[in-house]
Design an enzyme around this catalytic site. Sequence first.
Site, mmCIF file in Angstrom:
data_model
loop_
_atom_site.group_PDB
_atom_site.id
_atom_site.type_symbol
_atom_site.label_atom_id
_atom_site.label_comp_id
_atom_site.label_asym_id
_atom_site.label_seq_id
_atom_site.Cartn_x
_atom_site.Cartn_y
_atom_site.Cartn_z
ATOM 1 N N ASN A 1 -5.165 -4.310 -6.917
ATOM 2 C CA ASN A 1 -6.402 -3.721 -6.403
ATOM 3 C C ASN A 1 -6.303 -2.223 -6.159
ATOM 4 O O ASN A 1 -7.318 -1.528 -6.155
ATOM 5 C CB ASN A 1 -6.773 -4.448 -5.103
ATOM 6 N N LYS B 1 -10.363 1.919 -16.305
ATOM 7 C CA LYS B 1 -10.888 0.605 -15.920
ATOM 8 C C LYS B 1 -11.212 -0.250 -17.144
ATOM 9 O O LYS B 1 -11.004 -1.466 -17.137
ATOM 10 C CB LYS B 1 -12.121 0.782 -15.018
ATOM 11 N N ASP C 1 4.060 2.498 -3.725
ATOM 12 C CA ASP C 1 3.195 3.370 -4.503
ATOM 13 C C ASP C 1 3.196 2.803 -5.919
ATOM 14 O O ASP C 1 4.256 2.754 -6.567
ATOM 15 C CB ASP C 1 3.769 4.795 -4.482
ATOM 16 N N TYR D 1 -11.948 7.795 -15.476
ATOM 17 C CA TYR D 1 -11.880 6.602 -14.613
ATOM 18 C C TYR D 1 -12.362 5.380 -15.407
ATOM 19 O O TYR D 1 -11.744 4.314 -15.377
ATOM 20 C CB TYR D 1 -12.754 6.842 -13.376
ATOM 21 N N ASP E 1 0.842 -1.198 0.000
ATOM 22 C CA ASP E 1 0.000 0.000 0.000
ATOM 23 C C ASP E 1 0.871 1.240 0.000
ATOM 24 O O ASP E 1 2.023 1.203 0.432
ATOM 25 C CB ASP E 1 -0.945 0.032 1.213
#
Length: 255
Positions: A93, A162, A66, A158, A41
């Site tokens: 994720n 995706k 990162d 976005y 993370d």
Amino acid sequence: MSSGLFSLDGKVALVTGASRGIGKETALAFARAGADVILGDITDDLEDIVGQARSLGHRVKGVHVDVTDNAQVYDAVATTQRQYGRIDILVNNAGTHLVERFAEGSPEAWDRCLHVNLLGHMVFCHAVIGGMIERQYGKIVNVASDAGRVGSLGQAVYGAAKGGIIAFTRNLAVELARYRINVNCVSPGLINTDMWNSTRRDKPKLADAYENTVLWKRLGEPGEVATAILFLVSDEAEYITGQTLSVNGGVFIAS
Ligand code: NAP
């Protein structure tokens, strides 16, 4: 030893964006299923979740990474492979939401959105597949979004990121099938995490409109997405690759 339906006993799994939301539930589901788990993370604040996963009895490590920093990604993968011997499972994720009308946006924000949600997944895949090819074994799940499958207000950039990850997954699956590496996407709808709740707070009318499209008439829970990911990385899903599985409570689009 795992006690559930899908066993990941003896597997080594790396999950990005694991400090909260879907990533956190996925990491815990993997630990419950018997895997050693590496939680990546951008935050260093992973102590709590690492403690929770460790209490399930497996090797667990938190790693600051990162996904927009290529050097950090390759370093996190190399360090994990040194310490754990290999990476069997990768879940890309980590993500960031961008909800704004395209005309009102700025290229700087698009860069960040595309980097975290698309390029970051690609670089992580590039970093892990060498070892998977050598061992002729690997499971990769990329977390996309239904914004990449349908058109919706305020999600042009976005949705492009995706949608890009869905296309990337399909194409990478073709290249990697000969090495018995499965590459799939999970595509969440509206999930009860900080990401959705901040959209609900900032744009309540838009959030209502989105939520009204859900046939199940409730938000999904992050654990429900984690279960779909667990299935796709399990050996029971051996014959599934290049696919995108929506976890969205059923969605219809009214014109
Ligand atoms: P979340 O609660 O906001 O969690 C996102 C995680 O990604 C956080 O742990 C965050 O770290 C991490 N992250 C963000 N930028 C990063 C970076 N550059 N490098 C490494 N980690 C980074 O969101 P979520 O709802 O669980 O979302 C998980 C995934 O599902 C995302 O890819 C998202 O696009 C996708 N998704 C979510 C929904 C939904 O309704 N929630 C719907 C469709 C798709 P920090 O905690 O430090 O910020």
